[in-house]
Scaffold this motif. Structure first.
Motif, PDB file in Angstrom:
ATOM      1  N   VAL A  70      10.157  -3.365  -5.591  1.00  8.92           N
ATOM      2  CA  VAL A  70       8.737  -3.014  -5.584  1.00  8.92           C
ATOM      3  C   VAL A  70       7.856  -4.262  -5.558  1.00  8.92           C
ATOM      4  O   VAL A  70       6.871  -4.328  -4.814  1.00  8.92           O
ATOM      5  CB  VAL A  70       8.394  -2.145  -6.809  1.00  8.92           C
ATOM      6  CG1 VAL A  70       6.878  -1.946  -6.927  1.00  8.92           C
ATOM      7  CG2 VAL A  70       9.084  -0.796  -6.698  1.00  8.92           C
ATOM      8  N   GLU A  71       8.207  -5.262  -6.351  1.00  5.59           N
ATOM      9  CA  GLU A  71       7.405  -6.487  -6.367  1.00  5.59           C
ATOM     10  C   GLU A  71       7.388  -7.150  -4.989  1.00  5.59           C
ATOM     11  O   GLU A  71       6.353  -7.644  -4.531  1.00  5.59           O
ATOM     12  CB  GLU A  71       7.953  -7.463  -7.404  1.00  5.59           C
ATOM     13  CG  GLU A  71       7.672  -7.071  -8.843  1.00  5.59           C
ATOM     14  CD  GLU A  71       8.229  -8.097  -9.809  1.00  5.59           C
ATOM     15  OE1 GLU A  71       7.443  -8.906 -10.330  1.00  5.59           O
ATOM     16  OE2 GLU A  71       9.448  -8.099 -10.029  1.00  5.59           O
ATOM     17  N   ILE A  76       4.735  -8.528   0.126  1.00  6.25           N
ATOM     18  CA  ILE A  76       4.727  -8.554   1.593  1.00  6.25           C
ATOM     19  C   ILE A  76       3.480  -7.862   2.137  1.00  6.25           C
ATOM     20  O   ILE A  76       2.844  -8.341   3.081  1.00  6.25           O
ATOM     21  CB  ILE A  76       6.011  -7.900   2.147  1.00  6.25           C
ATOM     22  CG1 ILE A  76       7.218  -8.792   1.854  1.00  6.25           C
ATOM     23  CG2 ILE A  76       5.892  -7.651   3.644  1.00  6.25           C
ATOM     24  CD1 ILE A  76       8.547  -8.158   2.186  1.00  6.25           C
ATOM     25  N   ALA A  77       3.111  -6.742   1.542  1.00  3.48           N
ATOM     26  CA  ALA A  77       1.914  -6.022   1.989  1.00  3.48           C
ATOM     27  C   ALA A  77       0.661  -6.882   1.797  1.00  3.48           C
ATOM     28  O   ALA A  77      -0.237  -6.918   2.657  1.00  3.48           O
ATOM     29  CB  ALA A  77       1.780  -4.707   1.234  1.00  3.48           C
ATOM     30  N   MET A  99      14.901   0.034   1.170  1.00  7.88           N
ATOM     31  CA  MET A  99      14.231  -1.234   0.943  1.00  7.88           C
ATOM     32  C   MET A  99      13.975  -1.961   2.268  1.00  7.88           C
ATOM     33  O   MET A  99      12.905  -2.533   2.486  1.00  7.88           O
ATOM     34  CB  MET A  99      15.048  -2.126   0.014  1.00  7.88           C
ATOM     35  CG  MET A  99      14.293  -3.352  -0.481  1.00  7.88           C
ATOM     36  SD  MET A  99      15.295  -4.374  -1.569  1.00  7.88           S
ATOM     37  CE  MET A  99      15.596  -3.226  -2.915  1.00  7.88           C
ATOM     38  N   ALA A 100      14.959  -1.947   3.160  1.00 11.50           N
ATOM     39  CA  ALA A 100      14.796  -2.614   4.450  1.00 11.50           C
ATOM     40  C   ALA A 100      13.681  -1.979   5.258  1.00 11.50           C
ATOM     41  O   ALA A 100      12.809  -2.664   5.810  1.00 11.50           O
ATOM     42  CB  ALA A 100      16.110  -2.571   5.225  1.00 11.50           C
ATOM     43  N   VAL A 101      13.687  -0.646   5.334  1.00 11.60           N
ATOM     44  CA  VAL A 101      12.643   0.058   6.081  1.00 11.60           C
ATOM     45  C   VAL A 101      11.288  -0.162   5.418  1.00 11.60           C
ATOM     46  O   VAL A 101      10.270  -0.379   6.086  1.00 11.60           O
ATOM     47  CB  VAL A 101      12.976   1.559   6.173  1.00 11.60           C
ATOM     48  CG1 VAL A 101      11.815   2.326   6.792  1.00 11.60           C
ATOM     49  CG2 VAL A 101      14.240   1.773   6.984  1.00 11.60           C
ATOM     50  N   GLY A 102      11.272  -0.136   4.071  1.00 13.19           N
ATOM     51  CA  GLY A 102      10.018  -0.363   3.360  1.00 13.19           C
ATOM     52  C   GLY A 102       9.464  -1.746   3.617  1.00 13.19           C
ATOM     53  O   GLY A 102       8.251  -1.928   3.781  1.00 13.19           O
ATOM     54  N   ALA A 103      10.356  -2.742   3.672  1.00 10.05           N
ATOM     55  CA  ALA A 103       9.910  -4.110   3.941  1.00 10.05           C
ATOM     56  C   ALA A 103       9.301  -4.212   5.333  1.00 10.05           C
ATOM     57  O   ALA A 103       8.266  -4.866   5.532  1.00 10.05           O
ATOM     58  CB  ALA A 103      11.083  -5.083   3.802  1.00 10.05           C
ATOM     59  N   MET A 104       9.928  -3.562   6.313  1.00 10.95           N
ATOM     60  CA  MET A 104       9.399  -3.584   7.671  1.00 10.95           C
ATOM     61  C   MET A 104       8.030  -2.899   7.732  1.00 10.95           C
ATOM     62  O   MET A 104       7.094  -3.379   8.358  1.00 10.95           O
ATOM     63  CB  MET A 104      10.371  -2.884   8.633  1.00 10.95           C
ATOM     64  CG  MET A 104      11.704  -3.579   8.792  1.00 10.95           C
ATOM     65  SD  MET A 104      11.562  -5.168   9.622  1.00 10.95           S
ATOM     66  CE  MET A 104      13.282  -5.484   9.979  1.00 10.95           C
ATOM     67  N   ARG A 105       7.915  -1.774   7.057  1.00  7.40           N
ATOM     68  CA  ARG A 105       6.638  -1.050   7.074  1.00  7.40           C
ATOM     69  C   ARG A 105       5.542  -1.817   6.346  1.00  7.40           C
ATOM     70  O   ARG A 105       4.360  -1.686   6.675  1.00  7.40           O
ATOM     71  CB  ARG A 105       6.828   0.326   6.432  1.00  7.40           C
ATOM     72  CG  ARG A 105       7.636   1.283   7.315  1.00  7.40           C
ATOM     73  CD  ARG A 105       7.909   2.584   6.610  1.00  7.40           C
ATOM     74  NE  ARG A 105       8.623   3.514   7.483  1.00  7.40           N
ATOM     75  CZ  ARG A 105       9.195   4.645   7.063  1.00  7.40           C
ATOM     76  NH1 ARG A 105       9.142   4.970   5.776  1.00  7.40           N
ATOM     77  NH2 ARG A 105       9.815   5.417   7.923  1.00  7.40           N
ATOM     78  N   SER A 106       5.940  -2.607   5.369  1.00  2.00           N
ATOM     79  CA  SER A 106       4.950  -3.394   4.629  1.00  2.00           C
ATOM     80  C   SER A 106       4.479  -4.609   5.416  1.00  2.00           C
ATOM     81  O   SER A 106       3.479  -5.222   5.061  1.00  2.00           O
ATOM     82  CB  SER A 106       5.539  -3.852   3.289  1.00  2.00           C
ATOM     83  OG  SER A 106       5.820  -2.750   2.460  1.00  2.00           O
ATOM     84  N   GLY A 107       5.221  -4.973   6.469  1.00  2.00           N
ATOM     85  CA  GLY A 107       4.787  -6.089   7.297  1.00  2.00           C
ATOM     86  C   GLY A 107       5.838  -7.128   7.592  1.00  2.00           C
ATOM     87  O   GLY A 107       5.574  -8.099   8.314  1.00  2.00           O
TER      88      GLY A 107
END
Length: 466
Positions: A70-71, A76-77, A99-107
């Motif tokens: 989460v941090e 990243i966002a 987590m990987a998909v979330g990181a990509m979506r965050s930027g």
């Protein structure tokens, strides 16, 4: 404060583990990058307000929470909000799909698992930096696709302008593109620029070195796996197709894809669907496919080593990248730009070329194309004594000239295995036993070189004599 990553700006390393930061700093230093460290999200944001960076390596977990990511996602966002053009690579030891998909979506532009492979870190870093047209204009319009910048894309010759015109014409579509050309002609750079000029520019550009994939890891690398799918699958892994969802998937060295793996790739391309290893759940993705090869895929089809239906899926648009010797007008501008970059990197004075040196540059055959020219300029930046770059500073030797062309359909009376062995020995000799340099001369990854050396029983510097 300028929001425009430049070629000589440092890379930001964000991790709360000092050993990790020091290891990455050393890796980047020996590869020609400078770096700045931050040990927390707050420190990273402070760094962004202080200076420009050309990329960032960002850990996903910190002291408050060591597993959820989460941090890292929040950081990243915020980095994407503050510096929307900064390429961010997410890193974590707790890799999973979400987590990987979330990181990509965050930027984030890409995702690396710890413990990392040095070659992969450098390859990903190079790719995400190159994917920013104009160093800081990821949303550039297609008319800027061919604008000169510090990535080395120069096109004063008619043949290279035609290439850029063709890329310009198809950048806005989702058509599959096949880039053809010799090793070192800049296919990866052009693929990343094509992505940056497309409507998918803000989504991931994911490069896969098909020639560097072990056959046993192909499905896991491309489609991912779930924990327990095979003996060493201790955690979930996100595949390259899923990472590229919404963006561009670049398949480099596609001609090296083993025949037995081709139906799996064909199905994913045709339907946009695949199953991760260890599960029957079908996933769907939306990717734009760009492929590259220095081989003749039509010859491979005729030889039964490449599927015809896969070729037709890859080459909706086929673009040939000219060799450097076919674009002589670009040689001097490319050399000057490459020398300027190397001089900045090594903090040495930029020197003009003598008339004789310019003539030698234009007349050299450049079998390694732009990649060879860039390495030549790096040597010049380190070794030339001035006040001008002279012919002897270039260190161009006959050994670097290409072999005479073989008759069509023949290998000059030698087998393919013997030809490969000959090329390996030649690359080892001209590189002085430096494996990274040898791999770059051959246009393959270092891992791919290791496999070929092992296959032929070679051991790098021990085998220079042949």
């Amino acid at each position: 404060m300028v929001d425009s990553p430049s070629a000589n700006a440092p890379v930001l390393i964000v991790d709360d583990d000092r050993d990790v930061r020091e290891a990455l700093q050393l890796l980047l230093k020996v590869s020609g990058y400078t770096s700045v460290e931050a040990d927390s999200p707050a420190s990273a944001i402070a760094r962004l307000h202080e200076m420009s960076f050309q990329a960032a390596l960002v850990d996903m977990n910190y002291s408050r929470d060591t597993t959820s990511g989460v941090e890292g996602l929040t950081l990243i966002a915020e980095m994407a909000r503050l510096r929307p053009t900064l390429p961010v690579i997410a890193m974590t030891a707790w890799a999973n799909i979400e987590m990987a998909v979330g990181a990509m979506r965050s930027g984030a532009r890409d995702f690396i698992e710890k413990p990392w492979q040095n070659a992969r870190v450098l390859a990903v870093l190079e790719t995400v930096i190159a994917a920013v047209p104009g160093r800081g204009n990821a949303g550039a319009a297609t008319e800027d696709l061919g604008s000169p910048d510090d990535t080395g894309l120069i096109a004063q010759s008619a043949s290279m302008r035609r290439v850029l015109d063709e890329l310009h014409a198809v950048a806005g579509s989702d058509a599959s593109i096949l880039l053809l050309g010799e090793n070192g002609t800049g296919k990866t750079l052009l693929a990343s620029r094509l992505h940056g000029a497309s409507r998918r520019a803000q989504a991931p550009f994911v490069r896969v070195d098909v020639g560097g994939l072990a056959p046993t890891l192909f499905e896991s690398e491309m489609f991912g796996h779930v924990r327990g799918a095979f003996t060493d699958a201790r955690k979930d892994r996100v595949g390259r197709f899923e990472m590229a969802d919404g963006g561009t998937l670049f398949l480099d060295e596609i001609g090296n894809l083993p025949l037995e793996q081709q139906p799996k790739l064909l199905r994913a391309i045709e339907d946009g669907q695949f199953e991760k290893l260890g599960t029957s759940l079908t996933r769907r993705v939306d990717v734009r496919l760009v492929s590259a090869t220095n081989a003749s895929l039509r010859d491979l089809v005729d030889e039964g080593r490449f599927r015809r239906d896969l070729l037709y899926r890859l080459n909706t648009i086929e673009i040939h990248i000219p060799a450097l010797r076919e674009r002589c007008e670009d040689i001097l501008p490319l050399a000057q730009k490459a020398l300027e970059r190397s001089c900045r990197r090594y903090n040495t004075p930029a020197l003009p070329f003598s008339a004789a040196a310019e003539r030698a540059l234009r007349e050299h055959a450049w079998p390694g194309n732009v990649r060879e020219l860039e390495h030549t300029m790096e040597r010049v930046a380190l070794l030339a004594g001035g006040p001008r770059v002279e012919v002897e500073d270039l260190r161009l030797t006959p050994a670097q000239s290409p072999a005479p062309p073989l008759a069509s359909g023949t290998l000059g009376g030698i087998t393919l295995e013997s030809a490969e062995l000959l090329l390996l020995r030649q690359a080892l000799q001209t590189s002085g036993g430096n494996l990274q340099s040898a791999a770059e001369q051959l246009g393959i990854t270092r891992q791919s070189l290791y496999r070929r050396l092992e296959k032929h029983g070679l051991r790098g510097g021990d085998d220079l004599a042949g």
